[in-house]
Each structure stands twice: as C-alpha cells, then as structure tokens.
Design a protein around this motif. Structure first.
Motif, PDB file in Angstrom:
ATOM      1  N   SER A 260     -14.582  -5.169   8.499  1.00 26.57           N
ATOM      2  CA  SER A 260     -14.436  -4.040   7.584  1.00 26.57           C
ATOM      3  C   SER A 260     -14.596  -2.766   8.399  1.00 26.57           C
ATOM      4  O   SER A 260     -15.626  -2.555   9.044  1.00 26.57           O
ATOM      5  CB  SER A 260     -15.491  -4.111   6.477  1.00 26.57           C
ATOM      6  OG  SER A 260     -15.360  -3.007   5.612  1.00 26.57           O
TER       7      SER A 260
ATOM      8  N   ASN B  81      -5.880 -10.048  -0.178  1.00 27.20           N
ATOM      9  CA  ASN B  81      -6.788 -11.038  -0.756  1.00 27.20           C
ATOM     10  C   ASN B  81      -6.117 -12.402  -0.882  1.00 27.20           C
ATOM     11  O   ASN B  81      -6.705 -13.440  -0.552  1.00 27.20           O
ATOM     12  CB  ASN B  81      -7.262 -10.581  -2.138  1.00 27.20           C
ATOM     13  CG  ASN B  81      -8.230  -9.414  -2.060  1.00 27.20           C
ATOM     14  OD1 ASN B  81      -8.665  -9.029  -0.989  1.00 27.20           O
ATOM     15  ND2 ASN B  81      -8.548  -8.845  -3.207  1.00 27.20           N
TER      16      ASN B  81
ATOM     17  N   GLN C 294      -4.523  -4.291  -1.073  1.00 28.15           N
ATOM     18  CA  GLN C 294      -5.709  -5.134  -1.160  1.00 28.15           C
ATOM     19  C   GLN C 294      -5.393  -6.456  -1.865  1.00 28.15           C
ATOM     20  O   GLN C 294      -5.850  -7.521  -1.437  1.00 28.15           O
ATOM     21  CB  GLN C 294      -6.829  -4.410  -1.907  1.00 28.15           C
ATOM     22  CG  GLN C 294      -8.075  -5.269  -2.101  1.00 28.15           C
ATOM     23  CD  GLN C 294      -9.198  -4.518  -2.788  1.00 28.15           C
ATOM     24  OE1 GLN C 294      -9.245  -3.303  -2.739  1.00 28.15           O
ATOM     25  NE2 GLN C 294     -10.091  -5.235  -3.433  1.00 28.15           N
TER      26      GLN C 294
ATOM     27  N   ILE D  67      -7.778  -1.119   2.366  1.00 26.80           N
ATOM     28  CA  ILE D  67      -8.384  -1.634   1.146  1.00 26.80           C
ATOM     29  C   ILE D  67      -8.599  -0.521   0.124  1.00 26.80           C
ATOM     30  O   ILE D  67      -8.330  -0.671  -1.065  1.00 26.80           O
ATOM     31  CB  ILE D  67      -9.714  -2.346   1.459  1.00 26.80           C
ATOM     32  CG1 ILE D  67      -9.448  -3.529   2.400  1.00 26.80           C
ATOM     33  CG2 ILE D  67     -10.393  -2.815   0.188  1.00 26.80           C
ATOM     34  CD1 ILE D  67      -8.461  -4.537   1.866  1.00 26.80           C
ATOM     35  N   SER D  68      -9.066   0.619   0.588  1.00 26.96           N
ATOM     36  CA  SER D  68      -9.266   1.764  -0.293  1.00 26.96           C
ATOM     37  C   SER D  68      -9.544   2.988   0.568  1.00 26.96           C
ATOM     38  O   SER D  68     -10.190   2.887   1.604  1.00 26.96           O
ATOM     39  CB  SER D  68     -10.441   1.534  -1.254  1.00 26.96           C
ATOM     40  OG  SER D  68     -11.647   1.389  -0.528  1.00 26.96           O
TER      41      SER D  68
ATOM     42  N   THR E 135     -13.805 -11.830  -2.210  1.00 23.70           N
ATOM     43  CA  THR E 135     -14.642 -10.666  -2.552  1.00 23.70           C
ATOM     44  C   THR E 135     -16.037 -10.814  -1.959  1.00 23.70           C
ATOM     45  O   THR E 135     -16.629  -9.828  -1.493  1.00 23.70           O
ATOM     46  CB  THR E 135     -14.740 -10.516  -4.079  1.00 23.70           C
ATOM     47  OG1 THR E 135     -15.119 -11.774  -4.661  1.00 23.70           O
ATOM     48  CG2 THR E 135     -13.416 -10.082  -4.670  1.00 23.70           C
TER      49      THR E 135
ATOM     50  N   ARG F  94     -15.783 -10.170   1.744  1.00 20.86           N
ATOM     51  CA  ARG F  94     -15.687  -8.726   1.991  1.00 20.86           C
ATOM     52  C   ARG F  94     -17.037  -8.044   1.786  1.00 20.86           C
ATOM     53  O   ARG F  94     -17.410  -7.135   2.534  1.00 20.86           O
ATOM     54  CB  ARG F  94     -14.633  -8.105   1.080  1.00 20.86           C
ATOM     55  CG  ARG F  94     -14.478  -6.593   1.260  1.00 20.86           C
ATOM     56  CD  ARG F  94     -13.367  -6.032   0.418  1.00 20.86           C
ATOM     57  NE  ARG F  94     -12.072  -6.494   0.872  1.00 20.86           N
ATOM     58  CZ  ARG F  94     -11.243  -7.230   0.156  1.00 20.86           C
ATOM     59  NH1 ARG F  94     -11.568  -7.588  -1.078  1.00 20.86           N
ATOM     60  NH2 ARG F  94     -10.086  -7.616   0.646  1.00 20.86           N
TER      61      ARG F  94
ATOM     62  N   ASN G 258      -9.394  -3.528   6.265  1.00 15.11           N
ATOM     63  CA  ASN G 258      -9.896  -4.876   6.539  1.00 15.11           C
ATOM     64  C   ASN G 258      -8.979  -5.556   7.529  1.00 15.11           C
ATOM     65  O   ASN G 258      -7.745  -5.445   7.422  1.00 15.11           O
ATOM     66  CB  ASN G 258      -9.955  -5.712   5.275  1.00 15.11           C
ATOM     67  CG  ASN G 258     -11.206  -5.484   4.443  1.00 15.11           C
ATOM     68  OD1 ASN G 258     -11.388  -6.108   3.402  1.00 15.11           O
ATOM     69  ND2 ASN G 258     -12.095  -4.596   4.870  1.00 15.11           N
TER      70      ASN G 258
ATOM     71  N   ASP H   4       0.842  -1.193   0.000  1.00 15.78           N
ATOM     72  CA  ASP H   4       0.000   0.000   0.000  1.00 15.78           C
ATOM     73  C   ASP H   4       0.880   1.247   0.000  1.00 15.78           C
ATOM     74  O   ASP H   4       1.803   1.372   0.811  1.00 15.78           O
ATOM     75  CB  ASP H   4      -0.908  -0.002   1.226  1.00 15.78           C
ATOM     76  CG  ASP H   4      -1.786   1.221   1.284  1.00 15.78           C
ATOM     77  OD1 ASP H   4      -2.544   1.443   0.336  1.00 15.78           O
ATOM     78  OD2 ASP H   4      -1.694   1.967   2.279  1.00 15.78           O
TER      79      ASP H   4
END
Length: 592
Positions: A197, A178, A174, A239-240, A297, A300, A245, A166
């Motif tokens: 989350s 994953n 992410q 994650i964004s 996914t 999540r 997460n 990151d």
C-alpha cells in the motif's frame, strides 16, 4: 394456343384456386411471369388495394410491369431479383424475402413476399404465385428493440468502464484490482504474493498549490512509473485519491526494498538536471500474504495499517516503509479491547446516533435522513466507524448495533409525533449479518410496535454488495421488508460493477447512487453525466426514487436537479449531525 387465350386460362385457374381463400383472408395474391419484368399476369382485388392503385390506373401507368413500378427504388427490386435467381439456381420451388414497396401515397412499406413457382408457363416463361404481407409495424418494432438493446449495452459498457477503469490513470480501478488480486492470490497459494500500500506524502498540498489537473498529471506519472516495474502476474491500481496498491511477487525484505527503491527513483527521475528539484515522497506498508483465504479487504487493511505506521518514521530517503508484523499484533489487541468493551459501551449509550439530511432537489427542503452510528469512547474519544463497523460485522455484534440504532430512531420518531414536530422518513442500514436468521425482521417489528411508529416512516438500506452477491436471496428479503410495511433502498449503487438488467428483479423503492459516479466536482465530465442521467432515467421508468450520495459541490447539485434526480445527500447540503441539530434544521426549514 394464342397468348391471349393462355393468359385467360391462367387467370381463370388462379381465380378457381385462390379466390375463396384470399377473399376470406384479405390477402394480396398475384401471379407473375418469371421474366425480366416479373410481368403481372393476374391479381386479386386486394393486390390493388394493397398498393393503393386501382387496377385500371395500375395498368395504364405501369403496363403490368413490376420493374417499372419499382423504378423509383430499384434497390428494393434488387432484393427480390436476388432471391428469385437463387431459387431458380437451387431449384427451391419458390422464395421468401422482406423488402420495401411504395404505396401510392408515397409511403414506403416493409413487405414480406412469399412466392411459389408453378408448373405453368406463358410465352415460355414459368409462372409464380406471390403473396404480399405488410410487416411494417413488425420491422419498426424490431428496429426500436434493437435500438433499445444497443442503448442498454452501451449503458452497461459505460457502467463497466466506470467500475473497472480508474478515471485518472486509465488503469485498473479498485473494483477490478480486487477481483483480479483475489483470483491470483487464491490460485497461487500462501506466501506467493505481497501487497504494498503506497501513499504519497503531502499530496493535498500539491493539489492546493498547483491545482487538481496538475495533481492528476502527477498521479498519472506515478502510475506509469510503477507500472514499468511490474512483472508478469503482478497488479497495480490507484485505490483512492493518492493511494496505490501493488500486488507483487513475494520476496525477502532486502529484495523487496530494492525493488521499491527503484520504483521511487524512477518516479523522481524527472528532477535530474533541475536547479530546484521537487521530490515526491511516499509512505508504504507491505504485507506478505500468508493466508490466501483472507478477503482482499482484510489483506488491504493489514498493508494499510503498516503504511500508516510508516508515516512516523524519520528518514533521508524519499520513502518510508513498514512490514506488517508487530503492527498486526497491535491491531488485534485493539480489536480485542473493542470486543471486551462493546457490550458495556452499548449499555452505557456510548454509541450515538447522527443524522445526515437528504435534500429534495425539487424544492430544496429536507426530504429525509440517514441514521448513522458513532462510538464516543470516554477514554479514546471518537472511534472512527471504519474501525469498529467492519470488526463488528466480522464478529456479529453489528446485529445488536443495528437494532440499537433502529430502537433510537423509533424512539425519536415517536417523540416527534407526540410533540407535533415535523416528521420525515428515516433510513437505517442493515448489515448482511441479519440475513443469517430467517426471522430477521421480527426484532425490528417488535421495536417498531413498542413505539407505535408507522412503518412507512422507516426505510431499510441494503448495500449493492449484499444485493448482487446473492440476488435470488435478496429478492425474497426485499419482499419480506415490503410485506412488513417498510420502504427499502439499494445503497452504494455503482460502487462496484452493477448490472442494469438486475434491477428488473430487485424491487426496491429507492436507488442511492454511490459517490463513485460523481468523481468530477466541477460537473464538466460529459460522459460521466451521460451515464448518471441514463441511470436516473432508467430508475424513473422502474418507478424508483433516486438519491445521489457524496455530493460536495453546488455544480453537482445543480446538474442533478437538471436531470431530475429526486434527492441528494452530501456535504454540499449537510454533514452528519447530532439529532438536536437536525431537529433545529428541520424545524427552521418547515417554518420557512
């Protein structure tokens, strides 16, 4: 026997043994005493041609003493000496080595020395035959090859870092989360882990007031505090934006909330002693993973649904939370409603085509567009694509939606051609679900033939995930697309870990660089742009067009133009717009 007579006999024997062969092959052959000077006893004409010195001049300048010849570069002579001593010590009967030798012109050549020790002696010193071969071009080619290999390894390493680290927190990206989470969940079995989350409330306000760098400092702080609470085998990643997460050991509700409370307390501990504290508040969704076969996914998605529901909860704490349970049922009900209505919605034209223009960076004009689908439900209004597209991909209805989009695009292109409007290529997305059918292009061809649209105006976009999941299958798929006359693009390149080496086998026409490459809107991250520039350079060498996706700043646009990217697609030029707006934009651009 006198020394002069010995030399004469040695030279004569050398002539007898080697003159014919060396003359035919133009080889430099010489005979030397294995003494401290490697004294030259005899040499054929090509020896002197090889070094550039005529025989008389060589003898006058260097007195047949190679160590004197090597006086200006003794380190190269040392290489030969080392191999000679090793050969004598280990009784190998000769040696081979590669080192440099100076030509009369001053040029340093790379030369391969191949020597054979003879059962002949002069002045008590054993003799050897030496053949010299110019390998300069080979060595230079090897150096160039090593440089290219190193450059490719560095580019791959940069791509791996871009995908796996990151850029803000220096923790897991992410993609890496994953991969690691899926592996650990599968190995541990049902009920071993839970996914949390975590989203920071009103973080955008902090960014707007304090600036992006301060916002990044806060994100790094939150990441560091969360990481302190991880146990062995647990994971964490941003994650964004401001969403994190955590893959935590499964526990009952009370223990889980106790752990999360401790994390939030540590995050806000910087307020101790402050007159005017500023507390960071969070919303959280927790999903206990009872089905380890679910894709990460989907796992999540469940924790995200719970997290979004927690935002509406009023509390005096610094965080809100919801465990995924009843929310799950509600989501399944919504998906069932979509499933009940999807065929009717398609027949009633509730699915609408939007076009996002692609700008040519060379002249600023529209060079094409991507067709995107929107669902306008008469009751619910706009249904977000990220809500219905993943669901349709799971239940297979995406095939009908994709073909509907292709039909509408072909009808639009036919109308443009008939009305004499400006025409640009349009790209359409193709889901992996189509590839289950060997004749997946047959319905596309039938639709295109119905509207009589040239195939070169249509581009089929395949995602990076599809390509790198099964590159052998996709090579054949891309060949089929080309055989049918369509262009083919690789979408989302860089969203995961993309191997540059794989591009040599994936014969697409267009490489679309994912927004993951362009995390810095100010275009100030030199390392990031070095990676982008390298990928674009490689694409050009492979004769691929390049499109940069998700571009939102003029600085990014200017930098892309400078490094010769072909096109961009993003809000800096245009958001996705209805067909009528696109037609007006395209016509105004052409008229100018």
């Amino acid at each position: 026997m006198a020394a002069d007579e010995q030399l004469h006999n040695a030279a004569s024997k050398g002539d007898d043994d080697f003159r014919i062969v060396t003359d035919l092959l133009n080889l430099s052959v010489s005979k030397h005493k294995i003494d401290e000077h490697f004294t030259l006893v005899w040499a054929n004409p090509y020896f002197y041609k090889f070094i550039g010195f005529p025989k008389d001049e060589y003898e006058a300048l260097f007195h047949n003493l190679p160590d004197l010849y090597y006086a200006s570069n003794p380190e190269d002579l040392a290489v030969i000496t080392e191999h000679v001593l090793y050969a004598l010590e280990h009784d190998t009967g000769g040696y081979e080595c590669v080192t440099r030798l100076a030509h009369k012109s001053g040029k340093l050549m790379w030369v391969k020395f191949s020597a054979t020790f003879l059962d002949e002696y002069v002045d008590g010193y054993q003799l050897s035959y030496t053949v010299m071969t110019d390998v300069t071009e080979l060595m230079e080619a090897q150096v160039e090859l090593e440089a290219q290999k190193l450059a490719l390894e560095e580019a791959n390493a940069d791509l791996e870092r871009l995908a796996f680290v990151d850029s803000v927190t220096e923790g897991y990206s992410q993609t890496r989360f994953n991969i690691e989470a899926a592996r650990r969940i599968a190995c541990a079995g049902a009920g071993a882990f839970q996914l949390v989350s975590l989203d920071m409330k009103k973080f955008k306000l902090l960014n707007d007031i304090q600036g992006i760098e301060m916002g990044n400092e806060v994100l790094r702080h939150v990441h560091a505090m969360l990481k302190k609470h991880l146990r062995a085998g647990e994971l964490l990643a941003r994650i964004s934006a401001d969403t994190f997460n955590l893959l935590l050991e499964a526990a009952d509700e009370a223990e889980t909330i106790e752990r999360l409370t401790g994390m939030v307390a540590d995050i806000n501990r910087f307020n101790e002693g402050r007159t005017h504290p500023y507390y960071l508040t969070m919303s959280m969704g927790i999903y206990r993973i009872d089905d380890p076969a679910l894709p990460i996914t989907s796992i999540r998605d469940r924790s995200n649904v719970a997290r979004n529901a927690s935002k509406a909860i009023a509390t005096a704490q610094h965080f809100t939370y919801v465990f995924y349970n009843e929310i799950d049922r509600q989501k399944l009900l919504r998906e069932k409603d979509m499933e009940n209505r999807m065929h009717l919605a398609l027949g009633d034209d509730e699915f609408v085509i939007y076009l996002q223009p692609k700008q040519r960076l060379e002249d600023g004009e529209i060079g094409g567009a991507e067709a995107l689908v929107r669902w306008i439900d008469p009751v619910r209004g706009l249904v977000p694509p990220d809500e219905f597209v993943p669901f349709f991909e799971r239940n297979g209805f995406i095939i009908e939606v994709d073909l509907y989009v292709f039909d509408r695009v072909c009808a639009m292109l036919r109308r443009w051609l008939d009305e004499g409007r400006p025409v640009v290529p349009i790209s359409v997305n193709m889901s992996w679900a189509h590839l289950r059918n060997n004749d997946f292009l047959e319905p596309y061809d039938r639709i295109r033939a119905q509207y009589d649209v040239p195939a070169e105006l249509l581009e089929i976009e395949l995602t990076e995930t599809m390509v790198f999941a099964n590159p052998e299958l996709l090579i054949g798929v891309i060949d089929d697309i080309h055989r049918h006359g369509y262009r083919c693009s690789l979408d989302d390149f860089g969203s995961g870990y993309s191997s540059l080496n794989a591009l040599k086998d994936i014969d697409v026409d267009v490489l679309k660089l994912d927004r993951a490459f362009f995390s810095d809107e100010d275009a100030d991250n030199e390392r990031e742009w070095n990676v982008i520039s390298s990928v674009i350079d490689l694409a050009k060498k492979l004769e691929l067009e390049t499109v940069a996706e998700g571009i939102e700043s003029i600085k990014q646009s200017a930098m892309l133009k400078e490094i010769a990217c072909d096109m961009l697609q993003g809000y800096v030029f245009s958001r996705p717009i209805p067909i009528e707006e696109f037609e007006a934009l395209l016509s105004s651009g052409k008229e100018e």
